[in-house]
Design an enzyme around this catalytic site. Structure first.
Site, PDB file in Angstrom:
ATOM      1  N   LYS A  11       2.288  -3.390   7.284  1.00 31.44           N
ATOM      2  CA  LYS A  11       2.503  -3.526   5.824  1.00 31.44           C
ATOM      3  C   LYS A  11       3.928  -3.080   5.480  1.00 31.44           C
ATOM      4  O   LYS A  11       4.602  -3.715   4.656  1.00 31.44           O
ATOM      5  CB  LYS A  11       1.480  -2.693   5.034  1.00 31.44           C
ATOM      6  CG  LYS A  11       0.059  -3.201   5.090  1.00 31.44           C
ATOM      7  CD  LYS A  11      -0.136  -4.599   4.502  1.00 31.44           C
ATOM      8  CE  LYS A  11       0.082  -4.653   3.010  1.00 31.44           C
ATOM      9  NZ  LYS A  11      -0.268  -6.013   2.469  1.00 31.44           N
ATOM     10  N   THR A  31       0.821  -1.210   0.000  1.00 36.71           N
ATOM     11  CA  THR A  31       0.000   0.000   0.000  1.00 36.71           C
ATOM     12  C   THR A  31       0.857   1.264   0.000  1.00 36.71           C
ATOM     13  O   THR A  31       1.999   1.251   0.494  1.00 36.71           O
ATOM     14  CB  THR A  31      -0.904  -0.011   1.262  1.00 36.71           C
ATOM     15  OG1 THR A  31      -1.514   1.266   1.413  1.00 36.71           O
ATOM     16  CG2 THR A  31      -0.097  -0.292   2.531  1.00 36.71           C
ATOM     17  N   ASP A  32       0.281   2.356  -0.470  1.00 37.33           N
ATOM     18  CA  ASP A  32       0.988   3.643  -0.416  1.00 37.33           C
ATOM     19  C   ASP A  32       1.102   4.163   1.024  1.00 37.33           C
ATOM     20  O   ASP A  32       1.886   5.075   1.299  1.00 37.33           O
ATOM     21  CB  ASP A  32       0.306   4.692  -1.312  1.00 37.33           C
ATOM     22  CG  ASP A  32      -1.150   4.960  -0.964  1.00 37.33           C
ATOM     23  OD1 ASP A  32      -1.691   4.323  -0.037  1.00 37.33           O
ATOM     24  OD2 ASP A  32      -1.758   5.812  -1.647  1.00 37.33           O
ATOM     25  N   GLU A  33       0.316   3.569   1.936  1.00 39.08           N
ATOM     26  CA  GLU A  33       0.333   4.070   3.325  1.00 39.08           C
ATOM     27  C   GLU A  33       1.665   3.836   4.018  1.00 39.08           C
ATOM     28  O   GLU A  33       1.918   4.426   5.075  1.00 39.08           O
ATOM     29  CB  GLU A  33      -0.784   3.413   4.141  1.00 39.08           C
ATOM     30  CG  GLU A  33      -2.150   3.768   3.626  1.00 39.08           C
ATOM     31  CD  GLU A  33      -3.265   3.345   4.557  1.00 39.08           C
ATOM     32  OE1 GLU A  33      -3.004   3.113   5.748  1.00 39.08           O
ATOM     33  OE2 GLU A  33      -4.395   3.255   4.081  1.00 39.08           O
ATOM     34  N   TYR A  40      -1.843  -0.796  11.128  1.00 42.25           N
ATOM     35  CA  TYR A  40      -1.998  -1.422   9.808  1.00 42.25           C
ATOM     36  C   TYR A  40      -0.820  -1.081   8.907  1.00 42.25           C
ATOM     37  O   TYR A  40      -0.134  -1.964   8.379  1.00 42.25           O
ATOM     38  CB  TYR A  40      -3.317  -0.978   9.138  1.00 42.25           C
ATOM     39  CG  TYR A  40      -3.332  -1.238   7.641  1.00 42.25           C
ATOM     40  CD1 TYR A  40      -3.366  -2.542   7.154  1.00 42.25           C
ATOM     41  CD2 TYR A  40      -3.264  -0.185   6.720  1.00 42.25           C
ATOM     42  CE1 TYR A  40      -3.348  -2.794   5.779  1.00 42.25           C
ATOM     43  CE2 TYR A  40      -3.246  -0.431   5.355  1.00 42.25           C
ATOM     44  CZ  TYR A  40      -3.293  -1.736   4.881  1.00 42.25           C
ATOM     45  OH  TYR A  40      -3.261  -1.984   3.533  1.00 42.25           O
TER      46      TYR A  40
HETATM   47  P1  NAD Z   1      -9.678  -7.408   2.372  1.00 37.89           P
HETATM   48  O1  NAD Z   1      -9.668  -7.206   3.846  1.00 37.89           O
HETATM   49  O2  NAD Z   1     -10.912  -7.118   1.593  1.00 37.89           O
HETATM   50  O3  NAD Z   1      -9.274  -8.927   2.048  1.00 37.89           O
HETATM   51  C1  NAD Z   1      -8.266  -9.618   2.724  1.00 37.89           C
HETATM   52  C2  NAD Z   1      -8.460 -11.113   2.471  1.00 37.89           C
HETATM   53  O4  NAD Z   1      -7.388 -11.821   3.115  1.00 37.89           O
HETATM   54  C3  NAD Z   1      -9.773 -11.676   3.043  1.00 37.89           C
HETATM   55  O5  NAD Z   1     -10.392 -12.514   2.094  1.00 37.89           O
HETATM   56  C4  NAD Z   1      -9.314 -12.473   4.262  1.00 37.89           C
HETATM   57  O6  NAD Z   1     -10.170 -13.592   4.556  1.00 37.89           O
HETATM   58  C5  NAD Z   1      -7.926 -12.918   3.829  1.00 37.89           C
HETATM   59  N1  NAD Z   1      -7.045 -13.201   4.976  1.00 37.89           N
HETATM   60  C6  NAD Z   1      -6.809 -12.394   6.043  1.00 37.89           C
HETATM   61  N2  NAD Z   1      -5.945 -12.988   6.888  1.00 37.89           N
HETATM   62  C7  NAD Z   1      -5.616 -14.174   6.331  1.00 37.89           C
HETATM   63  C8  NAD Z   1      -4.754 -15.234   6.728  1.00 37.89           C
HETATM   64  N3  NAD Z   1      -4.054 -15.170   7.870  1.00 37.89           N
HETATM   65  N4  NAD Z   1      -4.650 -16.322   5.918  1.00 37.89           N
HETATM   66  C9  NAD Z   1      -5.377 -16.404   4.776  1.00 37.89           C
HETATM   67  N5  NAD Z   1      -6.206 -15.428   4.346  1.00 37.89           N
HETATM   68  C10 NAD Z   1      -6.325 -14.334   5.121  1.00 37.89           C
HETATM   69  O7  NAD Z   1      -8.436  -6.578   1.832  1.00 37.89           O
HETATM   70  P2  NAD Z   1      -8.240  -5.780   0.453  1.00 37.89           P
HETATM   71  O8  NAD Z   1      -8.737  -4.405   0.615  1.00 37.89           O
HETATM   72  O9  NAD Z   1      -8.709  -6.621  -0.664  1.00 37.89           O
HETATM   73  O10 NAD Z   1      -6.647  -5.711   0.422  1.00 37.89           O
HETATM   74  C11 NAD Z   1      -5.886  -6.746  -0.189  1.00 37.89           C
HETATM   75  C12 NAD Z   1      -4.427  -6.380  -0.175  1.00 37.89           C
HETATM   76  O11 NAD Z   1      -4.230  -5.165  -0.880  1.00 37.89           O
HETATM   77  C13 NAD Z   1      -3.865  -6.149   1.227  1.00 37.89           C
HETATM   78  O12 NAD Z   1      -2.559  -6.679   1.266  1.00 37.89           O
HETATM   79  C14 NAD Z   1      -3.839  -4.638   1.368  1.00 37.89           C
HETATM   80  O13 NAD Z   1      -2.827  -4.231   2.239  1.00 37.89           O
HETATM   81  C15 NAD Z   1      -3.545  -4.232  -0.053  1.00 37.89           C
HETATM   82  N6  NAD Z   1      -4.007  -2.890  -0.460  1.00 37.89           N
HETATM   83  C16 NAD Z   1      -5.315  -2.538  -0.282  1.00 37.89           C
HETATM   84  C17 NAD Z   1      -5.761  -1.299  -0.742  1.00 37.89           C
HETATM   85  C18 NAD Z   1      -7.208  -0.878  -0.618  1.00 37.89           C
HETATM   86  O14 NAD Z   1      -7.549   0.226  -1.006  1.00 37.89           O
HETATM   87  N7  NAD Z   1      -8.105  -1.714  -0.123  1.00 37.89           N
HETATM   88  C19 NAD Z   1      -4.854  -0.428  -1.358  1.00 37.89           C
HETATM   89  C20 NAD Z   1      -3.512  -0.821  -1.501  1.00 37.89           C
HETATM   90  C21 NAD Z   1      -3.117  -2.070  -1.065  1.00 37.89           C
HETATM   91  O1  TDX Z   2     -16.873   6.134   7.539  1.00 40.28           O
HETATM   92  C1  TDX Z   2     -15.787   6.592   7.150  1.00 40.28           C
HETATM   93  N1  TDX Z   2     -15.656   7.945   7.020  1.00 40.28           N
HETATM   94  C2  TDX Z   2     -14.500   8.526   6.601  1.00 40.28           C
HETATM   95  O2  TDX Z   2     -14.428   9.761   6.485  1.00 40.28           O
HETATM   96  C3  TDX Z   2     -14.655   5.740   6.827  1.00 40.28           C
HETATM   97  C4  TDX Z   2     -14.770   4.249   6.957  1.00 40.28           C
HETATM   98  C5  TDX Z   2     -13.499   6.350   6.389  1.00 40.28           C
HETATM   99  N2  TDX Z   2     -13.412   7.699   6.282  1.00 40.28           N
HETATM  100  C6  TDX Z   2     -12.174   8.305   5.742  1.00 40.28           C
HETATM  101  C7  TDX Z   2     -10.869   7.816   6.310  1.00 40.28           C
HETATM  102  C8  TDX Z   2      -9.933   7.975   5.118  1.00 40.28           C
HETATM  103  O3  TDX Z   2      -9.483   9.318   5.034  1.00 40.28           O
HETATM  104  O4  TDX Z   2     -12.152   7.946   4.358  1.00 40.28           O
HETATM  105  C9  TDX Z   2     -10.816   7.696   3.916  1.00 40.28           C
HETATM  106  C10 TDX Z   2     -10.714   6.269   3.392  1.00 40.28           C
HETATM  107  O5  TDX Z   2     -10.891   5.397   4.506  1.00 40.28           O
HETATM  108  P1  TDX Z   2     -10.714   3.805   4.387  1.00 40.28           P
HETATM  109  O6  TDX Z   2     -11.669   3.272   3.369  1.00 40.28           O
HETATM  110  O7  TDX Z   2     -10.765   3.239   5.757  1.00 40.28           O
HETATM  111  O8  TDX Z   2      -9.273   3.678   3.710  1.00 40.28           O
HETATM  112  P2  TDX Z   2      -7.790   4.118   4.172  1.00 40.28           P
HETATM  113  O9  TDX Z   2      -7.677   4.237   5.649  1.00 40.28           O
HETATM  114  O10 TDX Z   2      -7.392   5.294   3.325  1.00 40.28           O
HETATM  115  O11 TDX Z   2      -6.980   2.800   3.724  1.00 40.28           O
HETATM  116  C11 TDX Z   2      -7.305   2.156   2.463  1.00 40.28           C
HETATM  117  O12 TDX Z   2      -6.376   2.480   1.472  1.00 40.28           O
HETATM  118  C12 TDX Z   2      -5.084   1.946   1.591  1.00 40.28           C
HETATM  119  C13 TDX Z   2      -7.402   0.648   2.631  1.00 40.28           C
HETATM  120  O13 TDX Z   2      -8.353   0.325   3.645  1.00 40.28           O
HETATM  121  C14 TDX Z   2      -6.059   0.055   2.933  1.00 40.28           C
HETATM  122  O14 TDX Z   2      -6.143  -1.373   2.979  1.00 40.28           O
HETATM  123  C15 TDX Z   2      -5.106   0.452   1.852  1.00 40.28           C
HETATM  124  O15 TDX Z   2      -3.828   0.012   2.156  1.00 40.28           O
END
Ligand code: NAD
Ligand code: TDX
Length: 332
Positions: A151, A120-122, A147
């Site tokens: 990562k 992630t960019d975080e 988190y």
């Molecule tokens: P998500 O929470 O929707 O999905 C995570 C999945 O991993 C789930 O299906 C869960 O059951 C599985 N999991 C968790 N722990 C596990 C374990 N110990 N063994 C096997 N499976 C397990 O997450 P997401 O938003 O799809 O994110 C996926 C990846 O992308 C993560 O690595 C996250 O850091 C990265 N990422 C997410 C975002 C975003 O915006 N959501 C952005 C950049 C990177």
């Molecule tokens: O109810 C809400 N109201 C609100 O203002 C929630 C759930 C979030 N927020 C804000 C927090 C953040 O500024 O919205 C923005 C996005 O929130 P999230 O969806 O929780 O994402 P963020 O914390 O930015 O992280 C996401 O992007 C990077 C993903 O959850 C991570 O897995 C990924 O690595």
């Protein structure tokens, strides 16, 4: 190729599996423990001869070792992914994101499998709202939350296993994803489903924080490109120039759903809330020729809203417990 996808029943992992089925001939095994964030229905719709699901934990070393021996490549999405949860209870983040990634790397070291790590960019921390800078591959790591720090640690483990043990790994760090199959705890699906249920969007703090949005299908295309043509040992940033304040996103959702653009509530801010993320993805674009398809955020968001409108059966079971958790934290 036979590709193992960890976390393939989660949001981005399942979108990636859909992408592989649509755009390649590879067969896919998903390894997912089906935590609260995993849902087998997100991949059940795909042909059984292309995709199979192994319900298991990435911390299960013998299982991981057996699966690595049967595959040509692994793409590692599995993680605890929600910042708010990491503030309430960091332990599962340390277990899955750090020890889980370590477990996979040890198996990769023994099997020699091609490994792609999703991050992630975080990991780079945050930027000021008025800072013209964006994150690049050389920005120093400076994570803020449990988190993002786990990562960041997992990225560093991958780099060490490449350098010390010759693991054939690449890393990608992507910005905020949106699209179908995202859990309703996350920002965009939470607000869409609130409005669909007759409620109001909930903005943390003042709503001025900025995220850099990319459609999950563009993320998937970028990951496939890196898996096929990326240089081992390299890190690639993935982003689609989609910077928007949270308030702007909520206004777009309300307008698309026929509500007044100011029909939202401001709620308690997230502790340590990162101000702004912004990705410079020039390296990926110039070196590997990737470009995003969803360049109109409002149009991609409208598609996503339509998906949630049509798939209440998918998200309704998660909604009650998720909102109860937010209400208890003063963010309901
Ligand atoms: P998500 O929470 O929707 O999905 C995570 C999945 O991993 C789930 O299906 C869960 O059951 C599985 N999991 C968790 N722990 C596990 C374990 N110990 N063994 C096997 N499976 C397990 O997450 P997401 O938003 O799809 O994110 C996926 C990846 O992308 C993560 O690595 C996250 O850091 C990265 N990422 C997410 C975002 C975003 O915006 N959501 C952005 C950049 C990177
Ligand atoms: O109810 C809400 N109201 C609100 O203002 C929630 C759930 C979030 N927020 C804000 C927090 C953040 O500024 O919205 C923005 C996005 O929130 P999230 O969806 O929780 O994402 P963020 O914390 O930015 O992280 C996401 O992007 C990077 C993903 O959850 C991570 O897995 C990924 O690595």
């Amino acid at each position: 190729m036979r590709i193992l996808v960890t976390g393939g029943a989660g949001f981005i992992g399942s979108n990636f599996v859909h992408h592989l089925v649509a755009h390649t001939d590879h067969t896919v095994t998903v390894l997912d423990k089906l935590s609260y964030a995993g849902d087998r229905r997100s991949i059940d719709v795909l042909p059984a001869e292309r995709v199979s699901l192994v319900v298991g934990d990435i911390l299960d070393a013998p299982l991981v070792e057996r699966l690595f021996a049967e595959h040509d490549a692994v793409v590692h999405f599995a993680a605890e992914s929600h910042n708010d949860n990491s503030l309430a209870d960091p332990r599962p983040f340390v277990d899955t994101n750090l020890v889980g990634t370590y477990t996979l790397l040890e198996a990769a070291r023994r099997s020699g499998i091609r490994f792609h790590h999703i991050s992630t960019d975080e990991v780079y921390g945050d930027l000021e709202l008025d800072d013209p800078a964006r994150f690049t591959e050389s920005t120093p790591y400076n994570p803020s939350s449990p988190y993002s720090s786990t990562k960041a640690g997992s990225d560093l483990l991958v780099r060490a296993w490449v350098r010390s043990f010759g693991v054939r790994a690449t890393i990608s760090n992507c910005s905020n994803n949106y699209g179908p199959y995202q859990h309703v705890e996350k920002f965009i699906p939470r607000q869409i489903t609130n409005v669909l249920r007759g409620g109001r969007p909930k903005l943390y703090g003042t709503g001025e924080n900025v995220r850099d949005w990319i459609h999950a299908d563009d993320h998937s295309a970028a990951v496939l490109t890196i898996l096929e043509r990326g240089r081992v040992g390299e890190t690639y940033l993935i982003g689609a120039d989609g910077e928007k304040s949270n308030r702007e996103v909520v206004e777009l959702i309300l307008t698309e759903l026929g509500q007044p653009a100011d029909a939202y509530d401001l709620v308690t801010d997230r502790p340590g809330h990162d101000l702004r993320y912004a990705i410079d993805s020039s390296k990926l674009r110039a070196e590997l020729g990737w470009a995003p398809r969803f360049v109109d955020f409002a149009a991609g968001l409208a598609d996503t809203i339509a998906w949630y409108r049509e798939h209440e059966d998918w998200w309704a079971p998660q909604k009650g417990a998720t909102e109860a958790k937010y209400a208890a934290a003063g963010q309901g």
